[in-house]
Every structure is written in C-alpha cells, then in structure tokens.
Design a protein around this motif. Sequence first.
Motif, short mmCIF file in Angstrom:
data_model
loop_
_atom_site.label_atom_id
_atom_site.label_comp_id
_atom_site.label_asym_id
_atom_site.label_seq_id
_atom_site.Cartn_x
_atom_site.Cartn_y
_atom_site.Cartn_z
N CYS A 1 26.92 -17.84 -22.95
CA CYS A 1 25.79 -17.02 -22.54
C CYS A 1 25.25 -16.23 -23.73
O CYS A 1 24.03 -16.08 -23.89
CB CYS A 1 26.19 -16.07 -21.43
SG CYS A 1 26.47 -16.92 -19.88
N LEU B 1 23.31 -18.48 -25.67
CA LEU B 1 22.04 -18.73 -24.98
C LEU B 1 21.06 -17.59 -25.25
O LEU B 1 19.88 -17.82 -25.51
CB LEU B 1 22.33 -18.85 -23.47
CG LEU B 1 21.23 -19.42 -22.60
CD1 LEU B 1 20.80 -20.78 -23.08
CD2 LEU B 1 21.71 -19.49 -21.16
N ILE B 2 21.57 -16.36 -25.18
CA ILE B 2 20.71 -15.21 -25.46
C ILE B 2 20.16 -15.31 -26.89
O ILE B 2 18.95 -15.16 -27.12
CB ILE B 2 21.49 -13.88 -25.28
CG1 ILE B 2 21.83 -13.69 -23.80
CG2 ILE B 2 20.68 -12.70 -25.79
CD1 ILE B 2 22.76 -12.54 -23.52
N VAL C 1 17.53 -17.95 -26.99
CA VAL C 1 16.26 -17.51 -26.42
C VAL C 1 15.55 -16.56 -27.38
O VAL C 1 14.33 -16.67 -27.61
CB VAL C 1 16.49 -16.83 -25.05
CG1 VAL C 1 15.22 -16.14 -24.56
CG2 VAL C 1 16.97 -17.85 -24.04
N TYR D 1 14.02 -18.52 -30.06
CA TYR D 1 12.79 -19.15 -29.57
C TYR D 1 11.65 -18.15 -29.56
O TYR D 1 10.55 -18.44 -30.03
CB TYR D 1 13.03 -19.73 -28.17
CG TYR D 1 11.80 -20.32 -27.56
CD1 TYR D 1 11.41 -21.62 -27.87
CD2 TYR D 1 11.00 -19.57 -26.70
CE1 TYR D 1 10.26 -22.17 -27.32
CE2 TYR D 1 9.84 -20.10 -26.16
CZ TYR D 1 9.48 -21.40 -26.47
OH TYR D 1 8.34 -21.93 -25.95
N LEU D 2 11.96 -16.94 -29.06
CA LEU D 2 10.91 -15.92 -28.98
C LEU D 2 10.43 -15.53 -30.38
O LEU D 2 9.23 -15.43 -30.63
CB LEU D 2 11.42 -14.68 -28.24
CG LEU D 2 11.78 -14.89 -26.76
CD1 LEU D 2 12.35 -13.61 -26.17
CD2 LEU D 2 10.55 -15.35 -25.97
N ALA E 1 8.43 -18.37 -31.77
CA ALA E 1 7.12 -18.49 -31.14
C ALA E 1 6.15 -17.45 -31.69
O ALA E 1 4.97 -17.72 -31.88
CB ALA E 1 7.25 -18.34 -29.62
N SER E 2 6.67 -16.25 -31.98
CA SER E 2 5.78 -15.21 -32.47
C SER E 2 5.63 -15.24 -33.99
O SER E 2 4.93 -14.43 -34.57
CB SER E 2 6.29 -13.83 -32.01
OG SER E 2 7.58 -13.63 -32.54
N LEU F 1 2.92 -33.42 -40.79
CA LEU F 1 1.54 -33.09 -41.15
C LEU F 1 1.53 -31.94 -42.15
O LEU F 1 0.84 -31.97 -43.17
CB LEU F 1 0.78 -32.68 -39.88
CG LEU F 1 -0.66 -33.19 -39.74
CD1 LEU F 1 -0.66 -34.72 -39.65
CD2 LEU F 1 -1.28 -32.59 -38.47
N LYS G 1 0.48 -31.67 -46.14
CA LYS G 1 -0.41 -30.62 -46.67
C LYS G 1 0.22 -29.96 -47.89
O LYS G 1 -0.43 -29.75 -48.91
CB LYS G 1 -0.64 -29.59 -45.56
CG LYS G 1 -1.64 -28.53 -45.93
CD LYS G 1 -1.46 -27.29 -45.08
CE LYS G 1 -1.34 -26.08 -45.97
NZ LYS G 1 -0.44 -25.08 -45.48
N ASP H 1 -0.84 -29.63 -51.77
CA ASP H 1 -0.87 -28.39 -52.55
C ASP H 1 -0.16 -28.56 -53.87
O ASP H 1 -0.62 -28.11 -54.92
CB ASP H 1 -0.19 -27.26 -51.76
CG ASP H 1 -1.11 -26.74 -50.67
OD1 ASP H 1 -2.26 -27.24 -50.60
OD2 ASP H 1 -0.67 -25.85 -49.90
N ASP I 1 -2.24 -30.34 -56.24
CA ASP I 1 -3.25 -29.43 -56.77
C ASP I 1 -2.69 -28.59 -57.90
O ASP I 1 -3.29 -28.48 -58.97
CB ASP I 1 -3.73 -28.47 -55.65
CG ASP I 1 -4.59 -29.22 -54.65
OD1 ASP I 1 -4.90 -30.42 -54.92
OD2 ASP I 1 -4.94 -28.62 -53.61
#
Lengths: 434, 461
Positions: B417, B420-421, B424, B427-428, B431-432, B446, B450, B454, B457
Amino acid sequence: MAETSALKLLQACTTVLLLLSSSEAINRKIATVFWPNCNDFQNSCQIARSLGNNVVYTKASTTKHDNLYYVFSTIGIPTIVLARATGADSDLMFNWDKLMSNKLENSIYFKKAEGLKVDYIFAVAFTRLIEFNDIPDSASLNDKKLKPEDWVFRNFTDFFWDTLPLKSNENKFVFNTTSDFFLPEESNNGSLSFSFQVCGSGGRASELPALEKTANLTQLDFVLANYTPTFSKSRFALEAVLVSLSNNKKMAIDETQSIDDEYSPGVFRINNLLSNPSHQMTAGFLQWKPVSYLSNDRGRKSATKVKHYEIVDTRDRDLAMSQVQSSVVGALFGDIWNRTDVIIKSTNISFGLNGDGFYLKNNYTVWSSSVGYGQPPEDEISTTVIVIIAAGLGIPVILIIFGGIFTVVRRLRSRSGYQAISSDSLSRNNPQVN
Amino acid sequence: MGEKDKEESENSPLLSSGSSMDIELTGCGATPFCNPTSFVHRYLIVLVLICFLSFGSYFCYDNPAALQDTMIDDLDINEGKFMAFYSFYSWPNVVLCMFGGYLIDRVFGVRLGAIIFSIFVTCGQVVFAVGALVNSYPLMCFGRFVFGIGGESLAVAQNTFAVKWFQGKALNMGSTVNMNVMQPIYDYIDKSTHGYKCLGIALFVGAFMCIFSLLLGFILAVLDKRADRLLKRKNISAEEMIRFRDILTFGFPFWLISVICVAYYVAVFPFIGLGLVFFEMKFGMSPTSANAVNSLVYIVSAVASPVFGFLIDRSGKNVFWVLLGIVVTLACHMVLSFTFLNPYIAMVIMGLSYSVLASALWPMVALIIPAHQLGTAYGIMQAIQNLGLAVISLTAGIIVDQNGYLILEVFFMAWLCLALIAGVLLYLWDASNGGKLNLSARVRHLQEAKLNADDTDKAVQ
C-alpha cells in the motif's frame, strides 16, 4: 481492489458485530478435589494411593445449576469423564471400596437431589502408547512399508503413575509416569505425562498452539520427555477411545480451515473429534490443532505435525474394551459392553512429520488438546487483525480515492490552460521535427 | 529536469546506430559476431557476459542458506551465529552500494570497478571457505564481510554495464534479464551441490564460480574498451564530475521511485524467503511442491521479464505499468492470505506482476537521472533496497514467530500500500510536470527525434 478490501472490511465488521451480539460467554465456578471421599474409605483409598490410582474430581458450576462434573483418573488408564447435569445442584460421590474392586459399576454416582437430571456423559480415555520405527519417514501409521517388528505397543494399564498429593485445590494437575514403560537398562529421566487445566471462562492457553478456552472444556497436554526410544527413527502415537452416552451410530473428526494463524503461527487447521456430530446438547468433543512440538519452548521451529486416523468401533477390540471398562468410564457408564445407548469409538493420533528429525532429535514431544461438552470453540479472526487490516488497506484506499478525485477536479479546472501550452509547444516543435 | 543538456545525455543512446563508427572493421570485426554494433554481438555475447558477471556472487550469496543444516552441525554454531553470515554481508552494503556506485562513476570507471569488485567477491569467498576448512568462525565472518564489500557493488557495476550497452530501446530488456535470470540458474546448480558432505569443499565450488565470473569480467572489460574505441562512445568528462552530495539534487520523483522500489521488493522477497513453510502449512503441500510454488515467482519472472521489458519498451506508460504491478501483486497477496485458492495461480500472477514492475520501474531512473549519475543513482536505490530487505527480513521472521502468517501478509500488504501511495504520488507529480515518465513510447520517440534535431543544430553552430 478498493471494492474487494471494502467488502472484506464489511464482512469482518459484520462478523465482529454478530460475535458480540450472539456470544453469551458462560462462566463457571471451578472446584477441584484430589482423592474425593478418601476419608470415608481410608483403607481402599490408601491402597489406591500406593498404586498410583489417582482420582481428581472437578465441579464446574453455574448459579442456574447447569453443571459440568469431571472425573480425571489413572485407575487402569488415563481417563477423563465429563457429565452434564441440570435441574439441581449435586455432587459426585466416590466409593473407593468399589473403585478398587473388579466391578467398578456405580462406584461413582450423583448425590441424590430433587429435580437433578443427568443430560449427558462423555469420556475420553487413552488406551495405548504406540511406538513405531518410521524407516520410510512418512510419519504415518498406515505406511505399508512398516513391518511387524517395527512396532512397540504399550498398554497404559501397565504404567505406574506418580501419586498425587492428598490435598490440593489447584485446577491444574499432572498425571505423570516415570518408570515401567521402558526397559530398566534404558532407564534415564524419561517421563510421560498428561496435564490438565480445567477452564471456567473464556480466553486462550498461554502456550502454543494457544487453544481457545471456554467454560465447557478442560485443556490437556500430553508430554513425552527424555525417553530413550526403541529405534533411532521412532515416532509415537496415542490410541484414544471416546465413549458417548448417545444413540448416534457414528462419530466424526472434522477439520476446519482458517485463514487466521495468529494464535498458533503456521497452523491453519483445527481438528474436532465430535462424539455426536448431529446434536448440540448431547455431544462432547476432543479438539486439537494438528501441531505438536519437539521441544519444550514450543516455537515455530520445533513444530511438527499431528495426524489422525480413521475412527473405528472399539466394540470389535476386546482388549481396549476391557481396559475402558476397568477405568472410571465403567464407574459412570456401567456395563459398556451391553448398553445400547452408549457409543464407543477409537482413533489413533500420531506425532511427527516427514523430515522433522524423528522423536530422537530432542527426545521430546508435546501435544495440546481440549476435552469439552457441547460444541467446540471456533477460531475467529481477532479484532487486532481486523484493525490492522482496516488501517493497512483502508488508509491507502481512501488516499487513492481522494487523490484521484483531486487530480480529476484539478485537471477539469485547468484543462483550457494546459491546452494553450501544449498547442503552443506543438506549433513550435513541428517545424523542427519535419 | 527540463534542461536541454541533461535530456541530451538521457535520451540519446550511447550506441545509437552503426553509422557512428569511424574505423572500417576487417576480419572478425566485420562479422556480426565481433561487431560491437551488431545484434549478435550485443545480445549473444555482451548480454550473456553481463549476466554472468555477477553469477559468482549470486551463487555464493545463498551458500549459507543452501548448506544451513550442514553448517550448523559441522561448525557447531547456533541459528543466531548462522544468520550473522548474512548480517556481515548486508550491513556494509547499505553504505557501500552508494560508495560503489560513486567509485564506478568517478574513480575506477565501470571496467576497472567490475574487476576490482569481482576480486573482492572471490577473495571473500575463498576466505569464507578457508574459514570453514579450518573451522574458524571469525575467519568465516571476515570472509563474508569482504565478500559483501564486493557483492552489491558488483551488481551496480553490472547495471552500469547494462545501461551503457543497452540504453535506449533495449534497456528494459537488458537490465531486467540480468536481474532475474540468475536466481533460477543458481537454484538449478544448487540442487546438485546439496550432496556435498564437506562444507569447505562445497564453498570452494562457490569460489570457483567467483573466479569464473572474474574471468568474464576481464573479457567484458576488453570488449567494452574495444567498443569504446571503435564507436567513440562518450567518456564521462571531468567537467561533468559531480560532488557526492549532489545526490541531494536527484529530486522528488527519484525518491518516490526509491520508495516504490524498497516497499515493493520487501513485500516480495522476504515473503518468498518465508514462503516454503507457509505453503506447506496453509495449503498442505509436500515440501517438494511447496518449493516448486515458492520458486514460481523467480521462474516466471525469468521467462516473462525479457518479454515484458520489450513490450513496455514499446508501449511506454511506465508509471501505469508500475501501478498495475503493485495492484496486481497486492491482489495476489490478498488471495494468498484471505483464501484457500490454489496458490499456483496467485504465485504465477505475482511472478508476472513482479516482471512488469521491474521492467517498468528500473528504466524510469534512466529517464530522470543524467547518464553520468546513473551509477550513483542505481547504487543508492540498491543501498536503500538492501537496507529495507535486511531490516524487513529480520522483522518478517519475528512477525511469523510471534503472530503468524496472516499478520505477516497484512504487514506485506501494508508495504505494498505504501508502494501504491508512492506510485500514485509519482503519477500525480509526473502529470503535473509534463508527464514525461508516463509518455507512450510513440510520443517519447517523437521527443527523442526532436532532441536529436536540436543536437544537429548545435553541432552545426
């Protein structure tokens, strides 16, 4: 996953509530007397004492006159007789003259009391100690490879038991024997004992496998210590006879599985030998966990198995019948040969597991069981476990749910903002990629 | 972690294509067998060498457990003294893993590091075996200590090799293969060494395995050096030298990954360590079948890890796979502890979920940590993992003795657990912060394209 654990929790909580509401824990007042009525029969009793023919009488009573009467004895063989009588307060009376004679019938009887009704009588007797040379190391009495010379049977009638003190009020006592069951030249400090603890209320035995206590049972420990075995691969077994005052044809040994081994680590099963499986009130039980220990400290490391065998009719076996008849079973049940309302069955219980190093490893075996009236106690998952499961699984689940909601809400709120950034970066990236 | 120069080193494989070779190869060098860019050379030779680099240390690590009864009888020691063989291995490693990673990255380089640590392993095992022969318990402990100095650091070196040769597409596959394949091989050989009566000789067999691994270490070093020369692979330059305390800059996601790593692994490996008796007692299995069930996780993961490594590499979405691995493992533990269902199924699924997790978790480190710090990063992760395993193994044993397997399972579930925390939270956080860890492989490629653009370049400028 959230659902499963929530379901589990719900189930667990319901079980707890049901338990709390349904169990009316009976408590009994326990009174134990060694050598009961000995003063009335000085001569016979003196003989009994010199022969080690111990008798212990225990009354486990309630204020409603719903009483259990126990007789523990080594007359003939180690025996427990347990009677339930209701309606009036009474006592068991012991006639030592008769107890020491060949005819034990009516040597133990209920004191007359108005309205007394004897509801049920039940007895567990141990008739033989079986030793076998387990060369195949299968720890099974049924192993076909065992030859006739691999067996040594010792009748408990041949054992000489230590004499109990004259007076004691302990509810805990031991029938011990230190001699006679092995050859003198092999003598050492070997001993064999049955110790009893009469219980008057609920709880757990302090030692593994921590069998559950109720007011309806007595806990029994069988210990075989420091005995020099006949063979290097010796294992031992007990032959037990159950006598029940009931009309059923069969007895049964059931094995219940439990997911919870917190009281006896590593043991997930419990065995009940039920004297009358279909009745609750005229029933007795012998309960044990299939574990015995090869060492005094009873750890997980010294644990080994206990195996039970098919229940057979004792009436087919004259020797066992006469052993039982000449014990205190005969005193309370009367003529068991001819009574049709008595059922007598026997089974063997062997100790050991393949690869455990045999009895010789520590020269020690201890096995715990309970003998009681009515229905045997059932293991329930303790509140401790439920609380730990609830905390361990519940908190993360709640966190995940709230975290999830939080993220979704935040995403929904800031969706437009993110789009602007990503479309901007895309337009910036595209020329380079292409 | 958004700076360009860092991303450059993370995402451009050190071995990207054959076109970077300047020297024309002739003779053996031109055949797929010897060409360092060819599939055959990399997978059939180098990967096998990398795997077997730590074979000796894996083999010898569990020598005490395999010979437990013999040792206790022959040396006349108790269980506590016996377990000290493991303590002497584990405790120095808690520090040395970090140190070892640092030494590999900064001081010796991976080739010399691997050889030095292999020598430690070999010497430790020899001292251990000599200690058994002359029946000297302190000498044996000293042997295990020296062995421990090399053992885990060698695993870090092995990992660094894997990253160096298989960074990019094949990283998942390479690193998970070497993490999982050794145990079944060890188990297999272990069966035939059981019969040895003489403890010292049995331990010298282990020492021989160490010497074997040491030789492979030399060969690997030669091949690696040759590949560096032919492919002009980047050497870590002095300018990129980090200070040891720069581990503080590894950032939040790295520590989350470490938490997942320790919390997940302690819920799997100590369980397997105590599993044998559990399966015997709860499911009434014979010792043989209990052993079979218990080793399922290893066997299944040895087979499944390369497959999952490959698939997860193709799919990306690492955080998702990590979460899935944790949840499925948790479900397996629940089935094992709350039901009497056949444990074969639960253990096979646990093996699969372990493979998924390992295949998705370890490569994530390479996505967030610059390549020149990878050795240190993996070292720290392994140090934490070691500390966790050492402490939790002891705790788990105590819990079983005192409270039984149900409570033990609940304890493991609590760790899952926690994993798991952390998953999570990862993931959070991801995501942010642009969702870099949980990108699908298509988008990731992709971006790589890129970045390469670069690079070009910059090179032009």
